[in-house]
Scaffold this active site. Structure first.
Site, PDB file in Angstrom:
ATOM      1  N   GLY A  62       4.680   7.564 -11.223  1.00 15.66           N
ATOM      2  CA  GLY A  62       3.665   8.270 -10.449  1.00 15.66           C
ATOM      3  C   GLY A  62       2.546   7.337 -10.040  1.00 15.66           C
ATOM      4  O   GLY A  62       2.286   6.323 -10.703  1.00 15.66           O
ATOM      5  N   ARG A  78       2.907  -3.298   5.261  1.00 12.56           N
ATOM      6  CA  ARG A  78       3.502  -2.804   6.504  1.00 12.56           C
ATOM      7  C   ARG A  78       3.759  -1.324   6.294  1.00 12.56           C
ATOM      8  O   ARG A  78       3.989  -0.889   5.167  1.00 12.56           O
ATOM      9  CB  ARG A  78       4.829  -3.508   6.761  1.00 12.56           C
ATOM     10  CG  ARG A  78       4.615  -4.994   7.053  1.00 12.56           C
ATOM     11  CD  ARG A  78       5.925  -5.699   7.356  1.00 12.56           C
ATOM     12  NE  ARG A  78       5.663  -7.125   7.429  1.00 12.56           N
ATOM     13  CZ  ARG A  78       6.578  -8.053   7.204  1.00 12.56           C
ATOM     14  NH1 ARG A  78       7.824  -7.716   6.905  1.00 12.56           N
ATOM     15  NH2 ARG A  78       6.277  -9.331   7.273  1.00 12.56           N
ATOM     16  N   LYS A 108      13.610  -2.193 -17.910  1.00 13.26           N
ATOM     17  CA  LYS A 108      12.478  -2.000 -18.825  1.00 13.26           C
ATOM     18  C   LYS A 108      12.853  -2.394 -20.248  1.00 13.26           C
ATOM     19  O   LYS A 108      12.069  -3.014 -20.967  1.00 13.26           O
ATOM     20  CB  LYS A 108      12.030  -0.544 -18.770  1.00 13.26           C
ATOM     21  CG  LYS A 108      11.490  -0.135 -17.387  1.00 13.26           C
ATOM     22  CD  LYS A 108      11.404   1.376 -17.270  1.00 13.26           C
ATOM     23  CE  LYS A 108      10.880   1.826 -15.913  1.00 13.26           C
ATOM     24  NZ  LYS A 108      11.099   3.278 -15.699  1.00 13.26           N
ATOM     25  N   LEU A 152       0.844  -1.201   0.000  1.00 16.22           N
ATOM     26  CA  LEU A 152       0.000   0.000   0.000  1.00 16.22           C
ATOM     27  C   LEU A 152       0.876   1.247   0.000  1.00 16.22           C
ATOM     28  O   LEU A 152       0.604   2.225   0.684  1.00 16.22           O
ATOM     29  CB  LEU A 152      -0.942  -0.008   1.216  1.00 16.22           C
ATOM     30  CG  LEU A 152      -2.148  -0.940   1.102  1.00 16.22           C
ATOM     31  CD1 LEU A 152      -2.866  -1.069   2.441  1.00 16.22           C
ATOM     32  CD2 LEU A 152      -3.124  -0.442   0.037  1.00 16.22           C
ATOM     33  N   GLY A 157       0.359   1.159  -4.774  1.00 15.63           N
ATOM     34  CA  GLY A 157      -0.758   0.462  -4.150  1.00 15.63           C
ATOM     35  C   GLY A 157      -1.869   1.429  -3.757  1.00 15.63           C
ATOM     36  O   GLY A 157      -3.054   1.192  -4.025  1.00 15.63           O
ATOM     37  N   GLY A 158      -1.474   2.530  -3.137  1.00 14.17           N
ATOM     38  CA  GLY A 158      -2.456   3.551  -2.759  1.00 14.17           C
ATOM     39  C   GLY A 158      -3.139   4.126  -3.985  1.00 14.17           C
ATOM     40  O   GLY A 158      -4.365   4.303  -4.016  1.00 14.17           O
ATOM     41  N   GLU A 184       1.947  -4.708 -17.510  1.00 13.79           N
ATOM     42  CA  GLU A 184       1.923  -3.444 -18.270  1.00 13.79           C
ATOM     43  C   GLU A 184       2.570  -2.306 -17.488  1.00 13.79           C
ATOM     44  O   GLU A 184       3.256  -1.450 -18.060  1.00 13.79           O
ATOM     45  CB  GLU A 184       0.469  -3.092 -18.623  1.00 13.79           C
ATOM     46  CG  GLU A 184       0.274  -1.847 -19.440  1.00 13.79           C
ATOM     47  CD  GLU A 184       0.887  -1.940 -20.839  1.00 13.79           C
ATOM     48  OE1 GLU A 184       1.978  -1.340 -21.004  1.00 13.79           O
ATOM     49  OE2 GLU A 184       0.312  -2.570 -21.732  1.00 13.79           O
TER      50      GLU A 184
END
Lengths: 438, 438
Positions: free
Chosen positions: A303, A45, A206, A11, A15-16, A130
């Site tokens: 981002g 965590r 990448k 998170l 994740g957020g 992706e």
């Protein structure tokens, strides 16, 4: 129809962001996917509940990622922890448990993708990645599906936003690398330890993935040549501009007669190319296919929300094809797993490019002729040569040259010989140059 | 595995290109798709066998397109005839016969897509139309899948290569529209009857499709506002450049509070935008999503091989998902068919944009003030105003203004009042202006 139950590992920023977008656009996403997407179980965590929009819609939040991966209710696991371990173990466990996986983890895919895809193939599940390349730009999908008709000739990408921000600032403001890096760190565009970004490791992860998708070769991060931007001077940026070029930190994957080129390095490119005008933290990938010609894909490469856009696109893909016969899905690396080939990846000294050279030479008759003759003896043609004005009271002058294409091994020889000249001071600065046209 | 048997309708430019690419890249395409793709039956009138590479691999060639569509051996029909009829009848017949369809026909999809997709949905078959918009650029796939997480805010595209070639030449060489059009016709970039391209009808077909994919509304070509580039003068291109803008023929689809905007017209855009630098016959589509931000897709918008690239990408998609449960495929218009909404499409006079105005006014005190006060009375703020030098012995001078955003209906009122002034000669030239930033 019941919402699909998703497990979320991590998170942090991405994740957020993923929770935020899933919450804000829940209705629109379900109208596209045909079903709702529910984060039924998350593990993290050290996260900040107050900063995450949509946290209240998560079924259960714990700190044990393996509990999510083993949760029988979960159909798809989204891995947003990053790093190699325990991400690798978690992803392999999720696959072993018959769950589909979506990940934004470029390092994991570049290094362990072959193992992960083989496991997924054997178990009949999908692994979406992706978000691992160029953030929100759907470049994996373009290469794997949109350009499926093409023999891909080459790819050139600005795939690290931090590096591109630094080079853009250096050009716009005539500032030096170290100076701009400090600013980027203050703005949060660069990490406290910027090695990963500015030395090209992130871009190499990448590029490794893009190269496999384009050419149908296994992932081989260890064969990718990597050179960073920390040695580029404000002078180089200025001289390049005077000659009609911009310096970009490119990841280049190309088929050449002897094998595959996989290389990340600063590159002079003609300023009139569209990709030369991709500035700041933005990313872009230019792909040359034999049928379609050049195509370019541009957008935010990092981002929270742009990366979430790619993570959720993968989720929607998985939801839309949840009941599909595993043999009729889009193959992970664009080519069917038994159709990968082991075309060799070339060493950098086997690769042909053009060059920009900058050196400091004694301001005397004959010096330039001596340098030109060394290049000639090594079979290197000079396209342009410029002697700059010496500084007040200086005995050495900057000499800038553009050469035609030559095998890097020959250029290494030539540079060693030039550096050995008494009339030449210090090292020769060498930046590779690409026309990006053919 | 047996190759998939495909029927091909039309052996013109795109049909020939499709055969060429399928032949040249047969091995690579099969390695991606998991099966070979065989053109088992083709129908065409008036084609030139000598000019088509790969014709010898076609199983059977006749002149009856309905025989292909009714051929029980054929699993996928590729429609490359163009036009409304008999393309519509052929596509509907193919669907009724349970065959998947791939088409490059933008006019057909823009006008009859709702009917065609409903039929395909009912019969459980796929209709691919990637080649219908922006040639080889995989923009349909990007909107329908790659950006599925986003609430799309707007799209702005250069989606007609002929128009972009003409505007680019006008700018680069300071030439007039008619002059460049004649050259484009000689080069084969423009048709003998260029109406379709330069008046924006072709772009409107494509924009109609993009708008539906972005916003989940049914196709409604008849609601798309269309204005061509034939009235743009060399003067306008020059004045726009002096003000830091380029003129591009854009297709714009936007969500605004009152409804959906669908409009094709010449547009001033800031020269620093990447899309402002898309020149010649190239196409580009800029998409603004709420999560991903702006993304741009660039490439060849027409031509035999680029269009074939998109046709074959659709073929590979269909082959890869041939056995998929019809309810688990990507929906034709990005949103599930029962999730389309009928958000109203706005009339042009309800839409807000900024404007470039050029008019010819008497070179006398008070004239500019009179014009400014009319604009003020209509609630229109002026951002910039420039009076150009009068020509030798001329009594009228060109006056160029940029305005802030205003509802077009108000602008129409203002222009009518300005044109009625005795001190103003002839019509007011009005070009809409967009920042493409928000």
């Amino acid at each position: 129809m019941e919402p699909v139950k998703v497990g979320l590992l991590g998170l942090g920023t991405v994740g957020g962001g993923t929770l935020t977008v899933l919450t804000r656009n829940a209705n629109e996403i379900a109208r596209r996917a045909g079903r709702g997407i529910e984060i039924a179980h998350a593990a993290a965590r050290d996260y900040n509940p107050a900063s995450i929009e949509g946290l209240e819609h998560v079924g259960r939040i714990g700190d044990d990622a393996f509990a999510v991966v083993d949760d029988p209710e979960i159909q798809i696991v989204v891995e947003l922890i990053g790093g190699y371990s325990p991400a690798r173990e978690l992803v392999l466990k999720a696959i072993a448990n018959g769950k589909h996986v979506v990940t934004a983890n470029k390092a994991l895919i570049a290094r362990h993708g072959n193992e992960i895809f083989a496991a997924a193939q054997a178990r009949g599940v999908m692994v979406g990645f992706e978000a691992a390349v160029a953030g929100g730009i759907p470049i994996i999908k373009a290469l794997r599906e949109g350009l499926a008709a093409n023999h891909i000739e080459w790819i050139a990408g600005i795939i690290n936003g931090t590096g591109n921000f630094i080079l853009t600032e250096m050009r716009d403001k005539g500032r030096d690398f170290a100076d701009v890096l400090a600013e980027a760190q203050a703005l949060g565009y660069a990490e406290a330890d910027p090695t990963f970004d500015v030395e090209g490791i992130d871009a190499a992860h990448k590029l490794t993935i893009l190269g496999s998708l384009a050419f149908g070769i296994p992932l081989q991060f260890e064969r990718c040549f990597t050179e960073g931007i920390s040695k580029i001077g404000a002078l180089d940026v200025t001289y390049a501009a005077e000659l009609g070029y911009r310096i970009k930190h490119l990841g280049i994957a190309r088929r050449s007669p002897g094998g595959i080129e996989l290389r990340v390095h600063p590159t002079l490119i003609p300023e009139r190319r569209l990709i030369a005008n991709v500035d700041g933290v933005m990313n872009a990938v230019l792909v040359k296919g034999d049928a379609v010609g050049p195509t370019l894909y541009y957008g935010a490469g990092a981002g929270a929300l742009p990366t979430a856009s790619a993570v959720i696109a993968d989720l929607v893909d998985v939801v839309r094809t949840l009941t599909t016969d595993p043999n009729n899905r889009v193959p992970h690396l664009a080519f069917q797993p038994d159709e990968l080939v082991d075309t060799p990846v070339l060493r950098m000294d086997e690769i042909e490019t053009a060059y920009y050279l900058r050196l400091s030479a004694l301001d005397q008759p004959g010096v330039m002729a001596r340098i030109a003759s060394i290049l000639g003896e090594e079979g290197i043609s000079i396209e342009a040569i410029k002697q700059k004005e010496p500084g007040e009271g200086e005995t050495h002058v900057p000499l800038v040259m553009l050469t035609h294409r030559v095998i890097e091994g020959r250029m290494n020889e030539a540079i060693a010989r030039i550096e050995a000249l008494e009339s030449v001071q210090g090292a020769v600065m060498r930046i590779r140059m690409e026309s990006l046209s053919g």
